[in-house]
Design an enzyme around this catalytic site. Structure first.
Site, PDB file in Angstrom:
ATOM      1  N   SER A   1       0.731  -1.175   0.114  1.00  0.00           N
ATOM      2  CA  SER A   1       0.038   0.084   0.003  1.00  0.00           C
ATOM      3  C   SER A   1       0.901   1.344   0.033  1.00  0.00           C
ATOM      4  CB  SER A   1      -0.809  -0.092   1.236  1.00  0.00           C
ATOM      5  OG  SER A   1      -1.529   1.346   1.137  1.00  0.00           O
TER       6      SER A   1
ATOM      7  N   TYR B   1      -3.861  -0.481   9.797  1.00  0.00           N
ATOM      8  CA  TYR B   1      -3.631  -0.769   8.417  1.00  0.00           C
ATOM      9  C   TYR B   1      -2.220  -0.362   8.103  1.00  0.00           C
ATOM     10  CZ  TYR B   1      -4.275  -0.684   3.254  1.00  0.00           C
ATOM     11  OH  TYR B   1      -4.077  -0.992   2.013  1.00  0.00           O
TER      12      TYR B   1
END
Length: 244
Positions: A138, A151
């Protein structure tokens, strides 16, 4: 079998589904792994090269069984797109329930470990030996979004997983790379933008999810003598360089 094979986790929605659709269109044998088997059956309808693998990535036995079913159908595993993940709560750390932290770690870290482990074991022992693992990292593996402690921590862990697999895979002709995707238009991004609207914050620029899928296809299509170690593909105007 002449067709190359790829197993995609989190294939029922978002980036995973878009990637699965592209690889099927390109003639690959595609393993579709996710918990929602009904959505996988819908995706596989009329697709002879699609293999439905209903499983939870956090269930070690279920993961092993799914990989065995795919290998039984295709004979080999050329690529794993290790994609399944979740975002979790958006809040300062002291407002994050411990249970939510553990849920994100189970899916984003343990789940990706279990699937990489299953792929690595089969790739090193199949003939001809080798294969490729593509981890979905990510942008948050480099620069976190505010309020994303679960996250962002998990995606930093995936960068460590990618580097370790790249090193350990050399002896077995297993390549490992990571794709860091920024703001592909998916249900997750729509949810983040909805949160931004509620908070009175500007929405994030987005790109079509197909650009992410095509980037995975490029990485997967390389010969094993070449590897994209890290790729960043993102919406051009998103706040990445200098984000903070």
């Amino acid at each position: 079998m002449a067709e190359k094979s790829i197993l995609i986790t989190g294939a029922s929605s978002g980036i995973g589904r878009a990637t699965a659709e592209l690889f099927l269109a390109e003639g690959w044998q595609v393993g579709l792994l996710a918990r929602r088997e009904d959505l996988l059956e819908e995706l596989a309808l009329g697709q002879p090269h699609a293999h439905v693998l209903g499983a939870d990535v956090t269930d070690a036995a279920g993961v092993e069984a799914a990989f065995d079913r795919f290998m039984g159908a295709t004979g080999r595993l050329d690529v794993l797109f290790n994609n399944a993940g979740m975002f979790g709560p958006s809040a300062p750390i002291d407002e994050v329930p411990v249970e939510d932290w553990l849920d994100v770690m189970h899916v984003n870290v343990t789940g990706m470990f279990l699937c990489a482990r299953a792929a690595f074991a089969r790739m090193r022992r199949q003939s001809p030996r080798g294969g490729r693992i593509i981890n979905n990292g990510s942008i948050s593996a480099h620069v976190p979004r505010p309020g994303s402690v679960c996250y962002s921590t998990s995606k930093h862990a995936i960068t460590g997983l990618t580097k370790t697999l790249s090193l350990d895979g050399r002896a077995y002709d297993i390549a490992c790379g990571q794709i860091d995707i920024g703001n592909a238009r998916t249900e997750l991004l729509d949810e983040l933008n909805a949160r931004a609207r509620v908070a009175g914050q500007p929405e994030q620029p987005v790109m079509d999810v197909e650009h992410a899928a095509r980037s995975v296809l490029h990485m997967a299509s390389l010969p094993l003598e070449a590897n994209v170690q890290f790729m960043t593909v993102m919406a051009t105007k998103m706040p990445y360089i200098g984000r903070g």
